[in-house]
Design an enzyme around this catalytic site. Structure first.
Site, short mmCIF file in Angstrom:
data_model
loop_
_atom_site.label_atom_id
_atom_site.label_comp_id
_atom_site.label_asym_id
_atom_site.label_seq_id
_atom_site.Cartn_x
_atom_site.Cartn_y
_atom_site.Cartn_z
N CYS A 146 0.82 -1.13 0.10
CA CYS A 146 0.08 -0.02 0.00
C CYS A 146 0.75 1.26 0.03
O CYS A 146 0.41 2.35 -0.33
CB CYS A 146 -1.09 0.07 1.29
N CYS A 183 -13.85 1.08 6.55
CA CYS A 183 -12.94 0.28 5.69
C CYS A 183 -12.69 0.94 4.30
O CYS A 183 -13.85 1.36 3.81
CB CYS A 183 -13.43 -1.10 5.59
N SER A 184 -11.47 0.95 3.99
CA SER A 184 -11.18 1.60 2.56
C SER A 184 -11.82 0.50 1.60
O SER A 184 -11.50 -0.65 1.61
CB SER A 184 -9.86 1.99 2.42
N HIS A 234 -9.06 3.57 -2.55
CA HIS A 234 -7.58 3.08 -2.22
C HIS A 234 -7.13 2.11 -3.13
O HIS A 234 -6.82 0.77 -3.13
CB HIS A 234 -7.60 2.29 -0.95
#
Length: 396
Positions: free
Chosen positions: A81, A213-214, A344
């Site tokens: 990430c 939550c992404s 994301h």
């Protein structure tokens, strides 16, 4: 030698398969926007680090070729990430080291629908994050919920048990970031929710609900990083934002010694990266106006408050509840909506954070503008592990 960002661009972050496009299409859109923002052409670019996680080798070339066929070096970057911020860090190092005057950092991701997997192909025994999940399994067991939600959800449980952090405080992070995204045309979601609505959403892994939550996302972002002489030569003083300091850290023994998911998900890495950046820039968190941080899950925003020195350990739930991290508070954190609401796409996230901060420091963020913003901080983290903190500054 100083490094400056003079152009940024990004696509709208979208649910996978929303648009009929390939990863090189989105990279072309973001890269073109960044070059146009800087007022330069691809022929001025000397090197191109490109970040992505889910495409095959040399996908960076395939993407960059849409911007031009000039024969410049293209580097393929994959750091979970933290991929995009790693590409940006390479660009800065090329410029600060005197190797180049103009580098394009590019990141993109075309993802599959559904929850993100465990961070590697095959079973967890061969996964690069097996050690991290092993810490979790020893203390909490392993359930049939998405692995990343599990490890962060268990970090949240530990924080609640140790400090008395409440589910409402965790939900306040989601509510804040969804509220911020209403004013961001690049955000995947632009809907506001109350704390009660965040709490009432579907549980992914207790205590985390879906609105904390992404999501998986498609998208791309780009930044043009240049030297001071390039700024002067091209008359870009009005566009330039200085990269005042930047640091990357990886896991140390502290990540695993305690057996805590809080440490395994990266709080020690973030704390050390922040310390290095403050030391190098001669600035502290008290000098920062606006922050884009890695809220992959609501708990990670709270853990990052503590790692950045915004509050004492255990006080982050109270900090978000107090309003200190939204408009009218001490800092505005994730004015873009953050990963939770903006989206994301792993290979683009870190550069998109810097794009938002660049617009903020230039006073170009429209309805989400943080008044008088002069110093911005970006925080991007990846399990397995890497934490990148970037401090941006623009003179008044």
């Amino acid at each position: 030698m100083k490094a400056y960002i003079v152009g940024v661009g990004m696509t709208k972050f979208e649910k996978p398969e929303t648009r009929d496009w390939q990863y090189w299409d989105m990279a072309k859109e973001a890269g073109t926007k960044a070059l146009d923002d800087a007022g330069i052409s691809y022929e001025d670019v000397e090197q191109v680090p490109v970040g992505y996680c889910f495409q095959v080798s040399t996908a960076g070339q395939r993407a960059a070729y849409e911007l031009g066929l000039t024969g410049v070096p293209v580097y393929n970057v994959n750091n979970n990430c933290a991929t995009a911020s790693t590409a940006l860090m390479m660009a800065r190092q090329f410029v600060e080291g005197g190797l180049n005057d103009c580098v394009l950092a590019l990141g993109f991701e075309k993802m599959a629908r559904g929850s993100l997997g465990g961070g590697g192909e095959g079973d967890f025994k061969t996964s690069p994050v097996a050690r991290h999940y092993g810490i979790m399994a020893t203390r909490h067991g392993f359930e049939m919920t998405p692995p990343t939600a599990q490890i962060f959800g268990n970090a949240a449980r530990e924080h609640m048990e140790k400090y008395g952090t409440t589910e409402a405080q965790l939900a306040a992070v989601g509510a804040k970031n969804h509220r911020h995204s209403v004013n961001n045309p690049y955000a995947q979601f632009q809907d506001a929710y109350t704390v009660d609505e965040v709490l009432a959403a579907k549980t992914i892994h207790r205590p985390l609900t879906k609105l904390q939550c992404s999501p998986t996302s498609d998208g791309s972002a780009a930044a043009v990083v240049v030297s001071e002489r390039f700024v002067e030569r091209h008359g870009l003083e009005g566009r330039a934002v200085e990269i005042a300091a930047q640091a990357m850290t990886t896991d140390t023994g502290e990540s695993f010694a305690s057996g805590s998911c809080v440490d395994a998900v990266g709080q020690p890495m973030s704390r050390e990266a922040a310390r290095q950046v403050y030391d190098r820039a001669g600035l502290g968190i008290e000098d920062v106006d606006v922050i884009e941080l890695h809220d992959c899950f609501s708990v990670n925003e709270l853990l990052t408050y503590e790692a950045l020195g915004m509050c004492a350990p255990g006080e982050s739930g109270k900090l978000v509840e107090s309003g200190a991290t939204t408009y009218g508070g001490r800092w505005v954190v994730n004015p873009s909506g953050g990963l939770i609401s903006k989206g994301h796409p792993l290979g683009a996230t870190g550069i998109a954070q810097v794009a938002e901060l660049t617009w903020q420091l230039r006073g170009e963020a429209a309805a989400r503008q943080v008044e008088g913003a002069r110093v911005g901080l970006a925080h991007n983290i990846g399990l397995g592990g890497a934490a990148v903190v970037t401090l941006l500054r623009r003179e008044a």
